[in-house]
Design an enzyme around this catalytic site. Structure first.
Site, PDB file in Angstrom:
ATOM      1  N   VAL A 109       0.859  -1.183   0.000  1.00 56.94           N
ATOM      2  CA  VAL A 109       0.000   0.000   0.000  1.00 56.94           C
ATOM      3  C   VAL A 109       0.899   1.237   0.000  1.00 56.94           C
ATOM      4  O   VAL A 109       1.636   1.481   0.957  1.00 56.94           O
ATOM      5  CB  VAL A 109      -0.943   0.001   1.220  1.00 56.94           C
ATOM      6  CG1 VAL A 109      -1.828   1.239   1.207  1.00 56.94           C
ATOM      7  CG2 VAL A 109      -1.785  -1.266   1.241  1.00 56.94           C
ATOM      8  N   ASP A 110       0.816   2.012  -1.083  1.00 58.60           N
ATOM      9  CA  ASP A 110       1.691   3.181  -1.248  1.00 58.60           C
ATOM     10  C   ASP A 110       0.843   4.354  -1.711  1.00 58.60           C
ATOM     11  O   ASP A 110       0.504   4.464  -2.894  1.00 58.60           O
ATOM     12  CB  ASP A 110       2.798   2.870  -2.257  1.00 58.60           C
ATOM     13  CG  ASP A 110       3.826   3.989  -2.345  1.00 58.60           C
ATOM     14  OD1 ASP A 110       3.690   4.968  -1.590  1.00 58.60           O
ATOM     15  OD2 ASP A 110       4.757   3.878  -3.163  1.00 58.60           O
ATOM     16  N   SER A 111       0.510   5.240  -0.773  1.00 53.93           N
ATOM     17  CA  SER A 111      -0.289   6.412  -1.130  1.00 53.93           C
ATOM     18  C   SER A 111       0.521   7.449  -1.894  1.00 53.93           C
ATOM     19  O   SER A 111      -0.045   8.418  -2.398  1.00 53.93           O
ATOM     20  CB  SER A 111      -0.874   7.049   0.139  1.00 53.93           C
ATOM     21  OG  SER A 111       0.162   7.464   1.013  1.00 53.93           O
TER      22      SER A 111
END
Length: 411
Positions: free
Chosen positions: A261-263
């Site tokens: 998960v990489d915003s």
């Protein structure tokens, strides 16, 4: 006038303090003030100005040429031994070492009577090794490389600090070669002594010289950096640690995948190997090929316009950009997170899907893929990790040290 004193004691770190004194103040009174500030006895204080020691204690400071804003160097001289007391012919000398002191003497000394000895020739005290200020040699074994090596090998905590703060010396220590370790240790001690001498010359140089000002500025900057790091290590040691990245379990086309998960990523990507495992390479549109730019650059093979991602019990539509050489299987970018109104809740350590209200936990380090672990096991790897190599070298060095000690005892 305001004088700045750079203090270089024997067994403590250097300090600097300022004294506002009168030019008529005598040197002996100035030494008393320095004793209060530094804690060094006045009899051991040596004041240096313009690379010349100030000798006459009754002379006024102004007569030495001191002016407002000058810098003095305070060095701690070696303790002087008291001269031997002259013996009087015909009188015996009393051995006071046999007198028991309550609370400090051993049982043998308590029962030993006082003995009178005949006058004997006074033997001079054995010479003591003196160390110049800044030489880096201290009574804690730094002047004995073999003892220092054994102390470090016997203390894993100190050894880990040495590997972190002084890699060249740690490498020489783990090599098991005493001559190499001694050579590196002596070179570092000489380098430190040279830097200390340069610092003393710098403090006694002309303060209006441009080169001296540049060196003073660099010295102040480096001191501030060291002080900042020291405060950070004391107040916020957690800032020197590493954290694991945020991964979740999901399924793509029925195949389990660990997604990162990489915003901060603009688009959702998937590696070519993962796309082949999930049987979606047949859906790749190669007209969307290109170059992905970030910290580095990677080749984009194409794009899968629509696929189904299962997170817990939710089935979410998603599109992927397929990268040719990508270590992680899948990365959920901002396009996917915003489309489904996802929230990263670090307090609960979960990813909340806003459109459905479903929560899925972030994976602990033990469940992360191999490329994302901070400390991973040797399974599935052909080459050992650096810390495994260091541990093996440490064990070999300890074994060699034990063998060397055994040989010395046999001799």
């Amino acid at each position: 006038m305001l004088l700045t004193v750079f203090c270089a004691p024997r067994d403590r770190s250097e300090t600097t303090f300022a004294l506002d004194v009168s030019p008529e103040l005598e040197l002996r009174d100035f030494l008393a003030l320095c004793e209060l500030e530094s804690g060094i006895p006045a009899g051991e204080i040596q004041i240096i100005y313009a690379e010349q020691p100030l000798q006459d204690p009754t002379r006024a400071l102004g007569n030495y040429g001191l002016k407002d804003g000058d810098v003095l160097v305070l060095r701690q001289a070696e303790r002087l031994r008291a001269p031997p007391q002259p013996t009087v012919p015909g009188l015996p000398r009393i051995d006071f070492s046999s007198i028991a002191v309550p609370g400090t003497s051993s049982g043998q000394n308590r029962n030993r009577p006082q003995q009178a000895q005949r006058p004997s020739t006074t033997q001079p005290p054995p010479p003591q090794a003196t160390t110049s200020p800044g030489s880096g040699v201290s009574p804690q074994g730094l002047d004995n490389p073999a003892l220092l090596r054994d102390m470090l090998l016997a203390n894993p905590h100190e050894l880990s600090l040495l590997k972190e703060r002084n890699p060249p010396l740690a490498e020489a220590l783990l090599s098991g070669d005493l001559e190499r370790f001694t050579k590196v240790l002596m070179e570092q001690q000489q380098d430190r002594a040279r830097r200390d001498q340069e610092r003393i010359k710098l403090l006694t140089a002309d303060p209006f010289d441009l080169d001296a000002q540049a060196k003073i500025e660099e010295e102040i900057r480096q001191h501030n950096i060291e002080e900042n790091m020291t405060i950070a290590m004391e107040e916020a040691p957690e800032s020197f640690g590493q954290v694991v990245m945020l991964y979740i379990n999901c399924k793509v086309n029925g195949h389990p995948v660990k997604a990162f998960v990489d915003s901060g990523a603009q688009m959702t990507i998937m590696s070519q190997a993962c796309a082949e495992r999930c049987n979606i390479m047949r859906l790749v549109d190669r007209r969307w090929a290109g170059i992905a730019k970030g910290v580095g650059t990677q080749k984009i093979i194409g794009r899968v316009h629509l696929a189904q991602v299962q997170i817990e019990g939710d089935f979410l539509p998603c599109s992927f950009s397929i990268l040719e050489d990508q270590p992680m299987d899948m990365l959920l970018g901002l396009d996917m997170l915003k489309r489904h109104q996802c929230s990263i809740d670090l307090k609960k350590n979960v990813l909340l899907i806003g459109t459905t209200g479903t929560e899925t936990r972030f994976l602990p380090e033990a469940e992360l893929p191999e490329c994302a672990r901070l400390a991973y096991g040797p399974e599935g790897r052909e080459e050992p990790r650096p810390d495994e190599i260091a541990d093996r070298e440490l064990a070999e060095a300890i074994q060699r040290s034990v063998q060397d000690s055994g040989k010395m005892h046999d001799m």
